[in-house]
Design an enzyme around this catalytic site. Structure first.
Site, PDB file in Angstrom:
ATOM      1  N   SER A 195      -0.657   4.149   0.616  1.00 40.15           N
ATOM      2  CA  SER A 195      -1.405   5.100   1.437  1.00 40.15           C
ATOM      3  C   SER A 195      -0.556   5.759   2.525  1.00 40.15           C
ATOM      4  O   SER A 195      -0.666   6.973   2.730  1.00 40.15           O
ATOM      5  CB  SER A 195      -2.621   4.413   2.062  1.00 40.15           C
ATOM      6  OG  SER A 195      -3.570   4.097   1.065  1.00 40.15           O
ATOM      7  N   LYS A 211     -13.847  -3.629   2.348  1.00 41.36           N
ATOM      8  CA  LYS A 211     -14.722  -2.506   1.988  1.00 41.36           C
ATOM      9  C   LYS A 211     -16.204  -2.783   2.243  1.00 41.36           C
ATOM     10  O   LYS A 211     -16.974  -1.860   2.476  1.00 41.36           O
ATOM     11  CB  LYS A 211     -14.490  -2.103   0.529  1.00 41.36           C
ATOM     12  CG  LYS A 211     -13.114  -1.513   0.287  1.00 41.36           C
ATOM     13  CD  LYS A 211     -12.955  -1.036  -1.149  1.00 41.36           C
ATOM     14  CE  LYS A 211     -11.575  -0.450  -1.388  1.00 41.36           C
ATOM     15  NZ  LYS A 211     -11.428   0.103  -2.762  1.00 41.36           N
ATOM     16  N   ASN A 254     -14.423   2.791   1.810  1.00 47.34           N
ATOM     17  CA  ASN A 254     -12.959   2.778   1.843  1.00 47.34           C
ATOM     18  C   ASN A 254     -12.404   3.789   2.841  1.00 47.34           C
ATOM     19  O   ASN A 254     -11.196   3.916   2.988  1.00 47.34           O
ATOM     20  CB  ASN A 254     -12.382   3.034   0.450  1.00 47.34           C
ATOM     21  CG  ASN A 254     -12.430   4.497   0.051  1.00 47.34           C
ATOM     22  OD1 ASN A 254     -13.349   5.227   0.448  1.00 47.34           O
ATOM     23  ND2 ASN A 254     -11.459   4.942  -0.725  1.00 47.34           N
ATOM     24  N   SER A 312       0.814  -1.220   0.000  1.00 49.88           N
ATOM     25  CA  SER A 312       0.000   0.000   0.000  1.00 49.88           C
ATOM     26  C   SER A 312       0.852   1.277   0.000  1.00 49.88           C
ATOM     27  O   SER A 312       1.792   1.425   0.774  1.00 49.88           O
ATOM     28  CB  SER A 312      -0.925   0.024   1.217  1.00 49.88           C
ATOM     29  OG  SER A 312      -1.654   1.244   1.251  1.00 49.88           O
ATOM     30  N   GLY A 337      -3.661   4.780 -12.318  1.00 50.39           N
ATOM     31  CA  GLY A 337      -4.127   4.395 -11.002  1.00 50.39           C
ATOM     32  C   GLY A 337      -3.561   5.281  -9.908  1.00 50.39           C
ATOM     33  O   GLY A 337      -4.202   5.483  -8.871  1.00 50.39           O
ATOM     34  N   ASP A 359     -13.382   6.626  -3.442  1.00 50.17           N
ATOM     35  CA  ASP A 359     -12.961   6.135  -4.758  1.00 50.17           C
ATOM     36  C   ASP A 359     -13.799   6.759  -5.874  1.00 50.17           C
ATOM     37  O   ASP A 359     -13.278   7.132  -6.925  1.00 50.17           O
ATOM     38  CB  ASP A 359     -13.093   4.606  -4.832  1.00 50.17           C
ATOM     39  CG  ASP A 359     -12.022   3.874  -4.055  1.00 50.17           C
ATOM     40  OD1 ASP A 359     -10.910   4.424  -3.914  1.00 50.17           O
ATOM     41  OD2 ASP A 359     -12.286   2.753  -3.583  1.00 50.17           O
TER      42      ASP A 359
END
Length: 278
Positions: A22, A71, A92, A20, A241, A108
């Site tokens: 994030s 999710k 999310n 990830s 992405g 998203d």
């Protein structure tokens, strides 16, 4: 939304989670915003472990980012979810409010819309989706906001085809399904959104038309995909992405910290640097 100074912890949960980006994006945001006391971590958590994880969270927690397979599994653990999250039954983003509530959202969908807008795509009269998984339903929800005509979804099974048509009915957008064997036809659409796993669209690269329009490929590692590389070589516009990841993370940072606007450019640069280092 203003947030209590006592809340300064966030994280991303999922399984697998080691890949990830994030943490890179959120930490870059905290640095740019001067939130030196804030922390953002990653935790390997599957559906079975999720309730127990939630049960151990203290008052210092501001929010969570959720990736697969959590999710949908998280929804029963929340007090409320947004209309956007409800539209695709997927959360999310979880924000822990100052009054102790757990609020779920889906960034998203607006993230897809924002990434397209950044590349000049405000509205299209038709579109094609490659794939029919969870990301495809979010893509369909985003298209419900900007597509005035038909969406054609190219899928591998009759079950997936039925699911996509059901999502279309639920989201009030016209969806026609086609067999994956005919996916080359998708490449002539004004907007193509590829939601498939790595390698799934490689065979389509040779079929990119001479003057392609816009491709939104939700992958970011490895990048570019064969399809995106050929698309760019032929002069088509490509949304990656990473564009989606950054835009949805911007919305998460704003909700969790209460600071707006989140530092889009700093977050994107951090993501690009991290990917280049891999």
């Amino acid at each position: 939304m203003s947030r209590s100074d006592a809340k300064s912890r966030a994280a991303v949960l999922g399984s697998p989670i080691a890949h990830s980006l994030s943490p890179v994006l959120h930490r870059a945001a905290y640095k740019a915003l001067g939130l030196g006391e804030w922390s953002y971590d990653r935790f390997e958590v599957d559906e079975e472990a999720l309730p127990g994880f939630f049960g151990k969270l203290g008052s210092e927690w501001a929010g969570l980012s959720l990736t697969m397979p959590l999710k949908r599994a998280v929804i029963p653990l929340l007090d409320e979810i947004s209309e956007t999250a409800s539209s695709v039954e997927a959360v999310n983003t979880v924000v822990f409010t100052d009054d102790g509530r757990r609020f779920g959202d889906n960034t998203d969908i607006p993230g897809i819309v924002a990434a397209l807008r950044e590349h000049g795509i405000e509205q299209v009269d038709s579109a094609a989706i490659l794939g029919a998984g969870a990301t495809a339903s979010s893509a369909l929800a985003a298209l419900a906001r900007i597509c005035t005509g038909e969406v054609v979804a190219y899928v591998r099974s009759t079950e997936r085809a039925a699911e996509m048509r059901q999502w279309g009915e639920r989201l009030d957008i016209e969806v026609r399904t086609a067999d994956w064997a005919d996916a080359e036809e998708a490449l002539r659409a004004p907007l193509v959104i590829a939601t498939t796993p790595a390698g799934a669209t490689d065979a389509l690269a040779a079929a990119v038309p001479e003057r392609p329009a816009t491709l939104f490929d939700v992958l970011y590692d490895p990048w570019p995909t064969d399809l995106a590389a050929r698309w760019s070589a032929y002069g088509g516009a490509v949304v990656s992405g990473l564009d989606l990841l950054v835009h949805q993370a911007v919305l998460q940072v704003e909700q969790m910290t209460g600071r707006t606007p989140a530092p889009l450019d700093a977050m994107r640069k951090a993501g690009e640097h991290a990917l280049a280092a891999r």
